[in-house]
Design a protein around this motif. Structure first.
Motif, PDB file in Angstrom:
ATOM      1  N   MET A 229       0.855  -1.187   0.000  1.00 16.26           N
ATOM      2  CA  MET A 229       0.000   0.000   0.000  1.00 16.26           C
ATOM      3  C   MET A 229       0.890   1.236   0.000  1.00 16.26           C
ATOM      4  SD  MET A 229      -3.001  -1.168   2.690  1.00 16.26           S
ATOM      5  CE  MET A 229      -4.187  -0.023   2.016  1.00 16.26           C
ATOM      6  N   VAL A 230       0.607   2.176  -0.897  1.00 11.92           N
ATOM      7  CA  VAL A 230       1.410   3.391  -0.997  1.00 11.92           C
ATOM      8  C   VAL A 230       0.483   4.599  -1.081  1.00 11.92           C
ATOM      9  CG1 VAL A 230       3.277   2.179  -2.174  1.00 11.92           C
ATOM     10  CG2 VAL A 230       1.530   3.319  -3.528  1.00 11.92           C
ATOM     11  N   GLY A 231       1.058   5.782  -0.871  1.00  9.42           N
ATOM     12  CA  GLY A 231       0.297   7.018  -0.991  1.00  9.42           C
ATOM     13  C   GLY A 231      -0.463   7.376   0.263  1.00  9.42           C
ATOM     14  N   ARG A 232      -1.552   8.129   0.092  1.00 11.39           N
ATOM     15  CA  ARG A 232      -2.361   8.607   1.211  1.00 11.39           C
ATOM     16  C   ARG A 232      -3.627   7.778   1.331  1.00 11.39           C
ATOM     17  NH1 ARG A 232      -4.525  13.348   0.239  1.00 11.39           N
ATOM     18  NH2 ARG A 232      -3.809  13.658  -1.912  1.00 11.39           N
ATOM     19  N   TYR A 233      -3.833   7.229   2.512  1.00 11.72           N
ATOM     20  CA  TYR A 233      -5.043   6.470   2.802  1.00 11.72           C
ATOM     21  C   TYR A 233      -5.267   6.498   4.314  1.00 11.72           C
ATOM     22  CZ  TYR A 233      -1.365   2.991   3.542  1.00 11.72           C
ATOM     23  OH  TYR A 233      -0.213   2.344   3.946  1.00 11.72           O
ATOM     24  N   PRO A 234      -6.495   6.282   4.768  1.00 14.46           N
ATOM     25  CA  PRO A 234      -6.768   6.329   6.212  1.00 14.46           C
ATOM     26  C   PRO A 234      -5.907   5.334   6.988  1.00 14.46           C
ATOM     27  CG  PRO A 234      -8.813   6.321   4.978  1.00 14.46           C
ATOM     28  CD  PRO A 234      -7.728   6.065   3.985  1.00 14.46           C
ATOM     29  N   ARG A 235      -5.486   5.742   8.154  1.00 11.66           N
ATOM     30  CA  ARG A 235      -4.595   4.918   8.970  1.00 11.66           C
ATOM     31  C   ARG A 235      -5.180   3.542   9.267  1.00 11.66           C
ATOM     32  NH1 ARG A 235      -2.605   7.326  14.614  1.00 11.66           N
ATOM     33  NH2 ARG A 235      -1.606   8.810  13.172  1.00 11.66           N
ATOM     34  N   GLY A 236      -6.483   3.482   9.429  1.00 17.55           N
ATOM     35  CA  GLY A 236      -7.104   2.215   9.807  1.00 17.55           C
ATOM     36  C   GLY A 236      -7.369   1.264   8.662  1.00 17.55           C
ATOM     37  N   LEU A 237      -7.011   1.652   7.415  1.00 15.42           N
ATOM     38  CA  LEU A 237      -7.341   0.797   6.276  1.00 15.42           C
ATOM     39  C   LEU A 237      -6.683  -0.579   6.324  1.00 15.42           C
ATOM     40  CD1 LEU A 237      -8.827   0.509   3.592  1.00 15.42           C
ATOM     41  CD2 LEU A 237      -6.832   1.513   2.463  1.00 15.42           C
ATOM     42  N   PRO A 238      -5.370  -0.698   6.590  1.00 14.99           N
ATOM     43  CA  PRO A 238      -4.781  -2.048   6.616  1.00 14.99           C
ATOM     44  C   PRO A 238      -5.437  -2.960   7.647  1.00 14.99           C
ATOM     45  CG  PRO A 238      -3.056  -0.384   6.504  1.00 14.99           C
ATOM     46  CD  PRO A 238      -4.341   0.337   6.773  1.00 14.99           C
ATOM     47  N   ARG A 239      -5.753  -2.401   8.823  1.00 20.05           N
ATOM     48  CA  ARG A 239      -6.387  -3.224   9.865  1.00 20.05           C
ATOM     49  C   ARG A 239      -7.798  -3.633   9.476  1.00 20.05           C
ATOM     50  NH1 ARG A 239      -4.166   0.866  12.984  1.00 20.05           N
ATOM     51  NH2 ARG A 239      -6.241   1.761  13.333  1.00 20.05           N
ATOM     52  N   LEU A 240      -8.439  -2.816   8.634  1.00 22.13           N
ATOM     53  CA  LEU A 240      -9.807  -3.114   8.230  1.00 22.13           C
ATOM     54  C   LEU A 240      -9.878  -4.421   7.446  1.00 22.13           C
ATOM     55  CD1 LEU A 240     -12.569  -1.798   8.564  1.00 22.13           C
ATOM     56  CD2 LEU A 240     -12.257  -0.722   6.332  1.00 22.13           C
ATOM     57  N   TYR A 241      -8.849  -4.704   6.658  1.00 30.36           N
ATOM     58  CA  TYR A 241      -8.851  -5.948   5.887  1.00 30.36           C
ATOM     59  C   TYR A 241      -8.679  -7.165   6.790  1.00 30.36           C
ATOM     60  CZ  TYR A 241      -8.708  -3.424   1.487  1.00 30.36           C
ATOM     61  OH  TYR A 241      -9.029  -2.637   0.422  1.00 30.36           O
ATOM     62  N   GLN A 242      -8.072  -6.962   7.953  1.00 30.39           N
ATOM     63  CA  GLN A 242      -7.959  -8.064   8.911  1.00 30.39           C
ATOM     64  C   GLN A 242      -9.288  -8.276   9.639  1.00 30.39           C
ATOM     65  OE1 GLN A 242      -4.675  -6.981  11.417  1.00 30.39           O
ATOM     66  NE2 GLN A 242      -3.176  -7.086   9.767  1.00 30.39           N
ATOM     67  N   ALA A 243      -9.936  -7.173  10.013  1.00 28.45           N
ATOM     68  CA  ALA A 243     -11.207  -7.286  10.742  1.00 28.45           C
ATOM     69  C   ALA A 243     -12.359  -7.692   9.826  1.00 28.45           C
ATOM     70  CB  ALA A 243     -11.524  -5.944  11.416  1.00 28.45           C
ATOM     71  N   HIS A 244     -12.279  -7.289   8.551  1.00 27.49           N
ATOM     72  CA  HIS A 244     -13.354  -7.591   7.596  1.00 27.49           C
ATOM     73  C   HIS A 244     -12.726  -8.136   6.309  1.00 27.49           C
ATOM     74  CE1 HIS A 244     -16.325  -5.439  10.063  1.00 27.49           C
ATOM     75  NE2 HIS A 244     -15.365  -4.563  10.276  1.00 27.49           N
ATOM     76  N   PRO A 245     -12.299  -9.378   6.292  1.00 30.93           N
ATOM     77  CA  PRO A 245     -11.657  -9.946   5.097  1.00 30.93           C
ATOM     78  C   PRO A 245     -12.594  -9.868   3.889  1.00 30.93           C
ATOM     79  CG  PRO A 245     -11.439 -11.434   6.994  1.00 30.93           C
ATOM     80  CD  PRO A 245     -12.410 -10.369   7.384  1.00 30.93           C
ATOM     81  N   VAL A 246     -12.006  -9.523   2.742  1.00 32.09           N
ATOM     82  CA  VAL A 246     -12.773  -9.472   1.495  1.00 32.09           C
ATOM     83  C   VAL A 246     -12.605 -10.808   0.790  1.00 32.09           C
ATOM     84  CG1 VAL A 246     -13.046  -8.329  -0.727  1.00 32.09           C
ATOM     85  CG2 VAL A 246     -12.431  -6.990   1.297  1.00 32.09           C
ATOM     86  N   ARG A 247     -13.703 -11.536   0.657  1.00 32.41           N
ATOM     87  CA  ARG A 247     -13.652 -12.850   0.017  1.00 32.41           C
ATOM     88  C   ARG A 247     -14.055 -12.738  -1.444  1.00 32.41           C
ATOM     89  NH1 ARG A 247     -12.760 -16.509   3.810  1.00 32.41           N
ATOM     90  NH2 ARG A 247     -13.222 -15.987   5.978  1.00 32.41           N
ATOM     91  N   PHE A 248     -13.730 -13.796  -2.202  1.00 32.37           N
ATOM     92  CA  PHE A 248     -14.124 -13.817  -3.603  1.00 32.37           C
ATOM     93  C   PHE A 248     -15.633 -13.623  -3.700  1.00 32.37           C
ATOM     94  CE2 PHE A 248     -10.382 -16.860  -4.427  1.00 32.37           C
ATOM     95  CZ  PHE A 248      -9.515 -15.780  -4.526  1.00 32.37           C
ATOM     96  N   GLY A 249     -16.046 -12.712  -4.589  1.00 32.42           N
ATOM     97  CA  GLY A 249     -17.460 -12.432  -4.750  1.00 32.42           C
ATOM     98  C   GLY A 249     -17.951 -11.281  -3.914  1.00 32.42           C
ATOM     99  N   GLN A 250     -17.089 -10.700  -3.053  1.00 29.74           N
ATOM    100  CA  GLN A 250     -17.491  -9.607  -2.178  1.00 29.74           C
ATOM    101  C   GLN A 250     -16.762  -8.328  -2.557  1.00 29.74           C
ATOM    102  OE1 GLN A 250     -16.491 -10.952   1.777  1.00 29.74           O
ATOM    103  NE2 GLN A 250     -18.516 -11.857   2.094  1.00 29.74           N
ATOM    104  N   GLY A 251     -17.395  -7.193  -2.236  1.00 29.84           N
ATOM    105  CA  GLY A 251     -16.739  -5.901  -2.350  1.00 29.84           C
ATOM    106  C   GLY A 251     -16.294  -5.596  -3.773  1.00 29.84           C
TER     107      GLY A 251
END
Length: 530
Positions: A229-251
């Protein structure tokens, strides 16, 4: 005034407008000069230049002179104000009294009488870009024909000037893109680390597009996870993928995958989402984090899905631009090619490594070495080399695998003789480093480091070694590194002629060899590692 005089006035106004605006090099200069000349050269109370912003469907006041000069930045929604009539109809609109126009917007004060003239601002292809207007609201006087000629001439000249500036900016951007892509290609050619390649590609994309953040997503065990991940993004974004995994067919990242087929199916081209909150498969946690616009393209390796290269903004909407999509596709293709080459090289290296290990085991068997000696010495030598900052670890490893290759030329009655060697036999054994060098020196993948280990691994710090009798730092560093690792493994390993020594006894012997057979500085560093 006759028709000929009016035409002369019109041509004079046009010539003047082009003469004033043609030299300008910045958009803001064109905006300000256009309204400034229109205000100074007419009896207008205000001169306004509004540009159409299609991404928000508004007219924005970008420059003003006169009574409305302080309202720059003001925006008119569709249908609000007479300027929308000019834009939508694409023709000049003249109102002798704006009080009679229900849609009129008065920027400065209460409605007052006055004349209005608005002309469309066009690019060379005829596309309406905005509206140039003047009015006499709050001032006496009508708008004269020559003032209308000047407004039309300035609008035409401004449209041409803005188109020229846009073309120059596009040419500069294209040159910058070509330069950035060339630099990226060269960097990817030299890189040997996949995540570093992806980071370089994303950083290049962020320099050349309006997006704020970029990521490489990988497909792992039915999930889509960010690896870079590079550039500007919210601080909590990386942790969000751990708390809410994106599975095939989602998001957004997972939507193109068909988990029901047992393997992910991948869409072929880029996907653009202007407003993530309106995306049918939007995931609430990412909406709440502010994900807004995104542009994604799939990555394939060897015909199989590998991941997704994505650009995004948070909070701010980015309109679709074909140039951004084309650039993303080009960068993704170059990244795919670079990763493909890297993985092919890794496969070749692993194959070569397996072959070399097999051959080293053959050498061990013939030389009656303990099983695994060569691999252990190679690993120990690389550990020591890393601690010293030695650069060519691969060359050192190769040299370790083949250090005793020359012994293949020795007869079994010498190599496996159970009793002490006579002088003639000992001299024959001492030729094996040079024989090994002779066998390997013409192989193109054998670096100088490896050849130095093969030739000089029996040299001694005090000069009593062979085949050259080198002393101290005359011995190449790689050979001195290998010698320390070789002696250590020989001491702590069981041999047909001795049991394995305990580590403490081996440490004492290594210290005893420091300054005699071994480089004392390397012994000191090595003993801190084991």
């Amino acid at each position: 005034m006759g028709a000929g005089a009016l035409e002369r006035k019109r041509l004079e106004a046009l010539a003047r407008a082009f003469r004033l605006l043609a030299p300008l090099e910045r958009r803001e200069e064109v905006y300000c000069k256009t309204v400034g000349v229109l205000k100074e050269s007419t009896r207008a109370a205000s001169a306004l230049l509004l540009l159409y912003r299609p991404e928000e469907d508004v007219l924005e006041l970008v420059a003003a002179a006169g009574l409305s000069a302080e309202r720059v930045g003001f925006r008119l929604s569709r249908g609000q104000g007479v300027s929308w009539r000019v834009l939508e109809e694409g023709r000049m609109v003249f109102l002798p009294d704006v009080l009679a126009e229900p849609s009129a917007v008065f920027l400065e004060s209460r409605p007052r009488p006055g004349a209005y003239l608005g002309v469309p601002l066009r690019d060379p292809k005829g596309q309406v870009l905005g509206v140039l207007s003047l009015d006499t609201v709050g001032e006496a006087g009508e708008i004269l024909p020559e003032e209308a000629f000047l407004a039309q001439a300035l609008a035409e000249a401004a449209g041409m000037a803005l188109a020229r500036i846009a073309a120059l900016e596009e040419a500069r951007l294209e040159a910058e893109r070509h330069k950035a892509l060339l630099e990226l290609s060269l960097s990817l050619e030299a890189s040997r680390e996949p995540l570093g390649m992806a980071r370089e590609a994303l950083e290049t994309l962020l320099r050349l597009t309006p997006y704020h953040g970029g990521a490489l997503y990988r497909f792992r065990k039915g999930e889509v996870r960010p690896e870079v991940m590079v550039g500007r993004y919210p601080r909590g974004l990386p942790r969000l993928y751990q708390a809410h995994p994106v599975r095939f067919g989602q998001g957004l990242q997972g939507s193109p995958f068909r988990a029901d087929l047992g393997h992910p199916g991948l869409w072929e081209g880029p996907v653009y989402v202007e407003d993530y909150a309106r995306f049918p498969g939007a995931l609430r946690p990412f909406v709440e984090l502010g994900l807004r616009s995104a542009l994604l393209v799939p990555l394939r390796l060897r015909g199989r899905p590998y991941g997704v290269l994505a650009l995004a903004t948070f909070g701010e909407r980015v309109p679709y631009r074909k140039g951004d999509e084309d650039l993303l596709k080009v960068v993704a293709k170059r990244l795919e090619e670079a990763l493909e080459r890297l993985f092919q090289l890794r496969a070749l290296r692993l194959t070569r490594e397996a072959a070399l290990k097999a051959l080293s085991r053959v050498l061990e068997c013939r030389d009656l070495e303990t099983k695994g000696h060569t691999e252990r010495v190679a690993e120990l030598a690389v550990r020591l080399a890393k601690a010293l900052g030695f650069p060519d670890l691969e060359g050192l490893r190769l040299g370790a695998y083949f250090h005793d290759l020359g012994k293949l030329a020795l007869p079994d009655e010498v190599l496996k003789k159970p009793s002490a060697l006579v002088t003639r036999e000992w001299r024959l054994v001492q030729t094996h480093p040079e024989v090994g060098l002779e066998i390997l020196k013409d192989l193109p993948f054998f670096p100088k480091t490896a050849l130095n280990v093969v030739l000089h691994h029996h040299e001694r710090w005090d000069g009593s070694g062979y085949p050259k009798g080198l002393k101290g730092e005359e011995i190449p560093l790689e050979a001195r590194i290998f010698a320390v690792a070789d002696v250590w493994d020989a001491l702590v390993s069981e041999r047909p002629y001795k049991p394995a020594w305990p580590p403490e006894r081996a440490r004492e012997e290594l210290r005893a060899q420091a300054g005699k057979g071994l480089d004392p500085r390397l012994v000191e560093v090595f003993l801190r590692l084991v």
